[in-house]
Design a protein around this motif. Sequence first.
Motif, PDB file in Angstrom:
ATOM      1  N   PRO A  73      13.744 -13.695 -11.183  1.00  0.00           N
ATOM      2  CA  PRO A  73      12.914 -14.287  -9.675  1.00  0.00           C
ATOM      3  C   PRO A  73      14.124 -14.585  -8.098  1.00  0.00           C
ATOM      4  CG  PRO A  73      12.483 -16.270 -11.124  1.00  0.00           C
ATOM      5  CD  PRO A  73      12.809 -14.966 -12.492  1.00  0.00           C
ATOM      6  N   GLY A  74      13.389 -14.619  -7.246  1.00  0.00           N
ATOM      7  CA  GLY A  74      14.085 -15.281  -6.471  1.00  0.00           C
ATOM      8  C   GLY A  74      15.630 -14.619  -6.251  1.00  0.00           C
ATOM      9  N   THR A  75      16.216 -13.590  -6.464  1.00  0.00           N
ATOM     10  CA  THR A  75      17.858 -13.585  -6.543  1.00  0.00           C
ATOM     11  C   THR A  75      17.587 -11.821  -5.652  1.00  0.00           C
ATOM     12  OG1 THR A  75      17.469 -12.036  -8.556  1.00  0.00           O
ATOM     13  CG2 THR A  75      18.245 -13.596  -8.075  1.00  0.00           C
ATOM     14  N   PRO A  76      18.540 -11.847  -5.347  1.00  0.00           N
ATOM     15  CA  PRO A  76      19.337 -10.734  -4.223  1.00  0.00           C
ATOM     16  C   PRO A  76      18.303  -9.375  -4.759  1.00  0.00           C
ATOM     17  CG  PRO A  76      20.468 -11.858  -3.411  1.00  0.00           C
ATOM     18  CD  PRO A  76      19.806 -12.587  -4.494  1.00  0.00           C
ATOM     19  N   VAL A  85      15.053  -0.316  -1.389  1.00  0.00           N
ATOM     20  CA  VAL A  85      15.278   0.416  -1.589  1.00  0.00           C
ATOM     21  C   VAL A  85      17.096  -0.642  -1.700  1.00  0.00           C
ATOM     22  CG1 VAL A  85      17.279   0.808   0.688  1.00  0.00           C
ATOM     23  CG2 VAL A  85      15.284   1.428   0.398  1.00  0.00           C
ATOM     24  N   ASN A  86      17.253  -1.370  -1.596  1.00  0.00           N
ATOM     25  CA  ASN A  86      18.107  -2.316  -2.302  1.00  0.00           C
ATOM     26  C   ASN A  86      17.760  -3.144  -3.376  1.00  0.00           C
ATOM     27  OD1 ASN A  86      19.793  -1.300  -0.023  1.00  0.00           O
ATOM     28  ND2 ASN A  86      18.815  -3.059   0.963  1.00  0.00           N
TER      29      ASN A  86
END
Length: 242
Positions: A73-76, A85-86
């Motif tokens: 969690p917390g990663t891009p 989308v990303n």
Amino acid sequence: MLPLLLLLLATAHGLDRYTYKPTLVGSTLGGRTTATTFVLEQPRCVFNQDQAVIWLVVTLSNAVSAFNNTVGPGTPERAFQRFPVNATAYMTLNTTLLNYPCPKPPGEIAVLRVGSETTCASDESRPTCNGPLPGPGPYRVKFLALEGAEPVAETVWSDAITLRTARQPSSISSTDGHHGAGMIALTTILSILFAILLAGLVAMLVFWGSDACDSSTLSKQETVSVRRYNTHHVYDQPAARL
């Protein structure tokens, strides 16, 4: 092949898999699905890892097979602001077993509303935001327990959850529903009856006014004809001289 590899990887890391399936609250609770949120039952009496942090994983139904437990969690790749989308999934609503006591105290409403935070929806410094869901879905969720960055337990994925969608004004018929045409007919009839009643009242007032005017004229004429003054003493004077 990819799901099998992920399963083998989870087994190698000693990941406990529970058969618990996240579910929506009962239909008696209002607002269990809206255009941007849904409400889950809390996972009570499921996990037993006292030191773990329990996360809710949210993804689209067609992206379940691509989910990787090792991406934390917390990663891009797990940021709410980049979903869908990303980022194919995001992780939110982290808590410990202290907030999921077992058994549930009597009378307590034990639910989780997914998508309830609006203030952090665009704040990239809060990638674990529980922000409004970006579309109707369908979505699937699961609970994942982490000790540090290490996955230690997880539930199975939920069934597909589809949110409500707003109807376009142009798609709403003026006679939509069972009572639309009946209400229009009733309104028309009442309008006609009101117009007839109003016309009758006006005619009655005009008639009464005319009748009152005629009676007043007649009364004045009678009064003039009755009030006659006869000077009879004038004709008696010659007789008096005799």
